[in-house]
Design a protein around this motif. Structure first.
Motif, PDB file in Angstrom:
ATOM      1  N   VAL A  33       0.819  -1.203   0.000  1.00 30.49           N
ATOM      2  CA  VAL A  33       0.000   0.000   0.000  1.00 30.49           C
ATOM      3  C   VAL A  33       0.857   1.259   0.000  1.00 30.49           C
ATOM      4  O   VAL A  33       0.598   2.202  -0.738  1.00 30.49           O
ATOM      5  CB  VAL A  33      -0.937   0.028   1.238  1.00 30.49           C
ATOM      6  CG1 VAL A  33      -1.703   1.344   1.295  1.00 30.49           C
ATOM      7  CG2 VAL A  33      -1.901  -1.135   1.212  1.00 30.49           C
ATOM      8  N   CYS A  34       1.917   1.262   0.831  1.00 32.05           N
ATOM      9  CA  CYS A  34       2.608   2.530   1.104  1.00 32.05           C
ATOM     10  C   CYS A  34       3.683   2.861   0.084  1.00 32.05           C
ATOM     11  O   CYS A  34       4.044   4.022  -0.065  1.00 32.05           O
ATOM     12  CB  CYS A  34       3.189   2.527   2.512  1.00 32.05           C
ATOM     13  SG  CYS A  34       4.711   1.580   2.705  1.00 32.05           S
ATOM     14  N   LEU A  83       2.416   9.193  -8.557  1.00 33.44           N
ATOM     15  CA  LEU A  83       2.852   9.247  -7.165  1.00 33.44           C
ATOM     16  C   LEU A  83       1.778   8.693  -6.236  1.00 33.44           C
ATOM     17  O   LEU A  83       2.070   8.316  -5.097  1.00 33.44           O
ATOM     18  CB  LEU A  83       3.206  10.678  -6.752  1.00 33.44           C
ATOM     19  CG  LEU A  83       4.403  11.302  -7.465  1.00 33.44           C
ATOM     20  CD1 LEU A  83       4.672  12.700  -6.897  1.00 33.44           C
ATOM     21  CD2 LEU A  83       5.661  10.446  -7.347  1.00 33.44           C
ATOM     22  N   GLY A  84       0.553   8.626  -6.725  1.00 39.59           N
ATOM     23  CA  GLY A  84      -0.530   8.034  -5.955  1.00 39.59           C
ATOM     24  C   GLY A  84      -0.329   6.557  -5.681  1.00 39.59           C
ATOM     25  O   GLY A  84      -1.138   5.937  -4.989  1.00 39.59           O
ATOM     26  N   ALA A  85       0.761   5.994  -6.185  1.00 37.85           N
ATOM     27  CA  ALA A  85       1.088   4.590  -5.875  1.00 37.85           C
ATOM     28  C   ALA A  85       1.777   4.463  -4.528  1.00 37.85           C
ATOM     29  O   ALA A  85       2.069   3.359  -4.081  1.00 37.85           O
ATOM     30  CB  ALA A  85       1.986   4.019  -6.973  1.00 37.85           C
ATOM     31  N   GLY A  86       2.065   5.586  -3.879  1.00 33.15           N
ATOM     32  CA  GLY A  86       2.767   5.501  -2.602  1.00 33.15           C
ATOM     33  C   GLY A  86       2.281   6.553  -1.630  1.00 33.15           C
ATOM     34  O   GLY A  86       1.612   7.500  -2.022  1.00 33.15           O
ATOM     35  N   VAL A  87       2.641   6.347  -0.366  1.00 32.63           N
ATOM     36  CA  VAL A  87       2.247   7.292   0.683  1.00 32.63           C
ATOM     37  C   VAL A  87       3.469   8.070   1.150  1.00 32.63           C
ATOM     38  O   VAL A  87       4.518   7.478   1.409  1.00 32.63           O
ATOM     39  CB  VAL A  87       1.649   6.549   1.895  1.00 32.63           C
ATOM     40  CG1 VAL A  87       1.419   7.505   3.062  1.00 32.63           C
ATOM     41  CG2 VAL A  87       0.351   5.859   1.518  1.00 32.63           C
ATOM     42  N   MET A 113      -3.239  10.432  -0.606  1.00 35.13           N
ATOM     43  CA  MET A 113      -2.186  10.153  -1.590  1.00 35.13           C
ATOM     44  C   MET A 113      -2.078  11.393  -2.490  1.00 35.13           C
ATOM     45  O   MET A 113      -2.937  12.272  -2.457  1.00 35.13           O
ATOM     46  CB  MET A 113      -2.551   8.949  -2.456  1.00 35.13           C
ATOM     47  CG  MET A 113      -3.064   7.746  -1.694  1.00 35.13           C
ATOM     48  SD  MET A 113      -1.762   6.755  -0.979  1.00 35.13           S
ATOM     49  CE  MET A 113      -1.792   5.290  -1.947  1.00 35.13           C
ATOM     50  N   SER A 166      -2.767  11.614  -5.419  1.00 32.70           N
ATOM     51  CA  SER A 166      -3.941  11.681  -6.284  1.00 32.70           C
ATOM     52  C   SER A 166      -5.158  12.287  -5.577  1.00 32.70           C
ATOM     53  O   SER A 166      -6.157  12.578  -6.213  1.00 32.70           O
ATOM     54  CB  SER A 166      -4.268  10.274  -6.795  1.00 32.70           C
ATOM     55  OG  SER A 166      -4.063   9.313  -5.771  1.00 32.70           O
TER      56      SER A 166
END
Lengths: 162, 770
Positions: free
Chosen positions: A46-47, A133-137, B689, B691
């Motif tokens: 998730v992060c 970048l929404g693939a990571g926190v 996030m 997004s």
């Protein structure tokens, strides 16, 4: 156990893959190869802190079996800087310039994700950057500085900066 | 690569990475019940598993001089003793040769529980005849307070703590006000969700304890371990490496005493690294209900406010008392009042302990206060901007009698938000009040700690190499870099000369922890004074060598290295020092410190060191069909007094603002059926996030030049969180006329508000209602 003959390419060099079949890539990288730059955060994909590039594609090393990378090429954050003099690559320089990190725990994943993005799209839009970048926190920065770093990295790379 | 570069190169090492030769690995067995008595623990099968070293339970803990910790109320055992009080409460700890074996051994431990009735909500905890979490009162002194305040530990069953503050004739003033409004606001429980899981490694050698931990309060933990184990502080050394995020979740005592106890029993170094799932079970931010009754005069001037805050402290004290005190004291916001009555209670429930989260109750207080100010403005027909302008404290005006004066220009910051947002032009947009609107808010909290103190050293070698040593931990805020800037600027040397020393409690000068945005102002002042001391020693030495008054000399970096200048003459220092001392050189050791005095005339027993305002503005668009909220703009600003490092300051504001944005839009750690955590894992618990960002996210830092810290600086690390939630709620009302009063502002809640429903659902019924 996988046999001695099995191997993969790790940060540009041949490496052996001696790990139990149920071993995940992040443990192999950290424990067998000492590559602690591959971070364990959520440990469930998730992060993004454990993101590595497998044949150029971002993958969560915490949720990738080690045997999956047999014969493939793995790039971790330790393999990004110039191998001979340790000089940061343009993406790392952009993150330094724009302060694209605070605690640094997500940074390796963010840099490697950026690398994969810019290889596919050298001049990404703001929306594309946010989506990738929404693939990571990142819990520290509010993302603004990271997004600026991606824009700057894209510019440095387009200018042929080395 | 230097320290900064290591974060981009992967070389930074966190407590999670700490490893020692012969190290064993620990895992925790956690309670599946929210409330239960432990009748027995059978670990024999676990101990029989090859590779298991030992099992630690409450029986081991009970043998210690004092097995409990907690700030001001010491009620949390280092591992459950006799009872569990929330799902996730550690019951047994297995130490094994590797983590895999430790995990396997957990499955072999049999715990015999007598299940008790859970106390999952504020209402359940306060109901007559409710089951109590604790039968006996606990040791610990209530937080000290000053004029007009009271502070009580455990005043009633299931009430951990109460703080109150009163001044003026509240009943008379409310009775005489032109308008009086009472509104309630509910705030959700959120998780810190730092990325580095909670971790530590302990070893015991020659009777001395050494501990590497991700905790941000090394000296506080040293004191806790000293008291709990009955050992002198110089037998305990805490190391604080780079911390992978904290936001309050790694402050105050957590697992450190347990790790020490395991290392003692295992007779080997022990590492305990939680998973992020477990980290979420360790601490949360306080959920709560805040009810404000506010009287205003006919012109919209604030007269009096009565505030009742009920905060959910979860199972154990942690830092709850401080959160209550700060929330109640600040709930009147940055405004002028005739009379005030504020009370906050921490209620114990069988949920994850709550503690500090970026501002000690500041978010909760500013959220409720700034929503109500806006609601009152709209009810009496004033523009919310004008309402605020009429009531804001002026520069220098005390926050409360006996407290310090406002050291930011509150109107200036508000005007900057309005300018960036386009607030005053909003009515020109065709969608305004028709699904599109803007909201403002001003948060406020005190900063720097109450009566805080810190020490530091700045050493300068004969070559001009500077080492700054202080106990402000590196948690992402760039403490080391900022403190090095303060030292080198004071010395007149380049930043490149300075390094921030690794923190260990054997060598590092003491401070009270990396808290309350105090690093730059409090520890920074200690560093500045240490640098001044070092500079004076250097100039005195040079003056003696050059046979001149020290006042004639200044330090500078020259082409020949560092040097002293006397008029037109430059004297390189390295040869001057070497010719006198010889050998391997010399080091000038500068010492500095600061103590903010206590003052009983001030409501919280010390005049606040500096004020941290936060200005926020939001523009939103609401889909009337679905209630979906789109944030078109989010503008958030703070005041650094003077920015030592502007990029770091803006980064702090942006990071804090986005945490509050998550709380406002979707973050909530929920309980199912009032007893089991529903989403306490990193996959189900949603954080913002990239997004999720607002279409436009603009953070700014002003420099009003009134800070008490080095060069006029003041802290701002927590402030960005304060005003965002109210600004969004206020924008939603501006867009639709409907008010949401419960976070997060989900589509369902907005739709309900649009349907004219009152969305203040008692905390008790929330999980059932959804």
């Amino acid at each position: 156990m996988t046999g001695d003959g099995r191997g993969f390419t790790l940060n540009g060099k041949p490496a052996s893959l001696r790990a139990p079949d149920n071993a995940v890539l992040v443990d192999v990288l950290r424990e067998d190869h000492g590559l602690h730059g591959c971070r364990i955060g959520c440990d469930q994909a998730v992060c993004g802190a454990c993101t590595v590039l497998v044949d150029g594609t971002p993958m969560a090393a915490c949720s990738t079996f080690a045997f999956e990378v047999e014969g493939r090429s793995v790039l971790t954050i330790e393999g990004v800087a110039n191998a001979s003099d340790g000089a940061p690559d343009p993406i790392q320089r952009a993150f330094l310039e724009e302060r694209g990190f605070q605690c640094g725990y997500c940074t390796a994943g963010m840099i490697l994700t950026t690398r994969a993005l810019l290889e596919r799209d050298p001049d990404p839009t703001e929306a594309t950057i946010r989506a990738w970048l929404g693939a990571g926190v990142c819990r520290c920065t509010g993302y603004s500085a990271i997004i600026s770093a991606v824009h700057t990295a894209a510019r440095l790379l387009r200018q042929g900066s080395v | 690569m230097d320290g900064l570069n290591d974060k981009v190169g992967g070389g930074t090492r966190y407590a999670f990475d700490a490893a020692l030769p012969g190290m064993r690995h620990a895992k925790l067995l956690r309670s599946p019940h929210p409330h239960a008595r432990i009748l027995g623990i059978d670990a024999s099968h676990a101990l029989a598993l090859p590779g298991v070293v030992c099992v630690v339970t409450g029986e081991d803990a009970a043998r210690l001089p004092d097995p409990h910790h907690g700030f001001s109320v010491r009620d949390q055992p280092l591992i459950a003793i006799g009872k569990v009080r929330y799902v996730g409460d550690p019951v047994a700890a297995v130490v094994a040769m590797d983590e895999r074996t430790a995990l396997a051994a957990l499955e072999l431990i049999a715990v015999d529980y007598e299940v008790l009735e859970p106390v999952p909500t504020l209402d359940a905890a306060l109901a007559p005849g409710a089951p109590v979490l604790f039968d006996e009162p606990h040791p610990g002194a209530p937080l000290g307070v000053g004029a007009g305040s009271w502070s009580r530990n455990e005043p009633a069953p299931n009430v951990l703590y109460e703080y109150g503050y009163a001044r003026g004739e509240i009943d008379t003033d409310l009775a005489g006000a032109a308008h009086v409004f009472t509104d309630s606001f509910a705030i959700s429980r959120i998780s810190h969700y730092y990325l580095e899981p909670y971790s530590g490694v302990a070893r015991i050698e020659d009777g001395r304890i050494e501990l590497w931990t991700c905790n941000q309060d090394p000296f506080m933990i040293r004191a806790d371990i000293s008291r709990m184990f009955g050992l002198p502080v110089n037998d305990i050394c805490l190391h604080s490496p780079m911390i992978g995020g904290g936001f309050g979740g790694k402050s105050y005592c957590k697992l450190e005493p347990l790790i020490v106890l395991m290392a003692m029993k295992a007779r080997a170094p022990v590492r305990l690294a939680l998973t992020l799932d477990e980290s979420l079970l360790t601490l949360t931010k306080h959920a709560g209900v805040l009810t404000l009754t506010t009287g205003v005069d006919a012109e919209g001037r604030l007269i009096a406010r009565r505030s009742e805050l009920k905060l959910d402290g979860g199972a154990y004290a942690d830092a709850s008392a401080m959160v209550a005190l700060k929330a109640a004291y600040r709930v009147t916001g940055p405004y002028r009042w005739k009379s005030v009555f504020s009370r906050a209670s921490i209620i114990r429930t069988t949920t994850i302990p709550a503690g500090s989260y970026r501002g000690f109750g500041g978010t909760q207080a500013s959220y409720a206060s700034e929503c109500q100010i806006d609601m009152i403005a709209r009810r009496i027909g004033l523009d919310p901007y004008e309402m605020r302008r009429r009531n804001l404290l002026d520069v220098g005006e005390p926050f409360a009698p006996g407290d310090s004066g406002m050291d930011s220009d509150l109107r200036r910051g508000l005007d900057e938000v309005c300018r960036r947002l386009g607030y005053h032009e909003r009515s020109q947009h065709p969608g305004h009040r028709n699904g599109r609107g803007m909201g403002l808010a001003i948060g406020i909290k005190d900063g720097g700690g109450t009566g805080n103190h810190a020490q530091a050293t700045v050493t300068v070698s004969h070559t001009g190499a500077v080492t700054v040593s202080a106990a402000t931990t590196e948690i992402g805020q760039g403490a080391g870099s900022t403190l090095c800037r303060i030292a080198t600027r004071t010395l007149g040397l380049p930043l490149a000369n300075a390094r921030y020393a690794p923190i260990d409690t054997d060598r590092t000068p003491l401070n009270n922890g990396t808290h309350v945005s105090c690093g730059t102002t409090v520890t920074g002042t200690a560093v500045q004074r240490a640098a001044e001391d070092a500079r004076a020693q250097i100039l005195e030495f040079a003056a003696e060598q050059l046979q001149c008054p020290a006042a004639d000399l200044t330090l500078e970096e020259s082409g020949q290295g560092w040097a002293v200048r006397r008029g037109a003459d430059l004297h390189p220092l390295a040869p001057l020092i070497m010719s006198w001392f010889g050998g391997v050189g010399y080091v000038f050791i500068g010492r500095g410190g600061i103590k903010v005095p206590y003052d009983e005339r001030s409501p919280v027993r010390a005049r606040n060191l500096f004020w941290m305002p936060s200005w926020a503005g939001a523009e939103v668009e609401i889909d009337r069909e679905t209630g979906r909220l789109r944030v078109l703009q989010l503008i958030v600003g703070g005041d650094a007094g003077h920015a030592i490092d502007m990029a770091s300051c803006v980064g702090q504001i942006a990071g804090a603002a986005l945490q509050a944005y998550g709380l406002s839009l979707f973050e909530e750690l929920r309980y199912r059926d009032g007893a089991q955590p529903e989403n306490a894992d990193p996959r189900a618990y949603r954080v913002p996030m990239a997004s999720d960002l607002p279409d436009r996210f603009d953070c700014f830092v002003e420099e009003h030049g009134m800070g008490p810290g080095p060069f006029g600086a003041k802290g701002l690390g927590e402030s960005g969180m304060l005003a965002v939630t109210a600004a969004l709620a206020n924008a939603i009302e501006d867009a639709t006329g409907a008010r949401v009063t419960t976070t997060p502002f989900t589509g369902e809640r907005i739709l309900a508000a649009l349907d004219g429903l009152d969305t203040v659902v008692p905390m008790d019924q929330r999980s059932a209602a959804e």
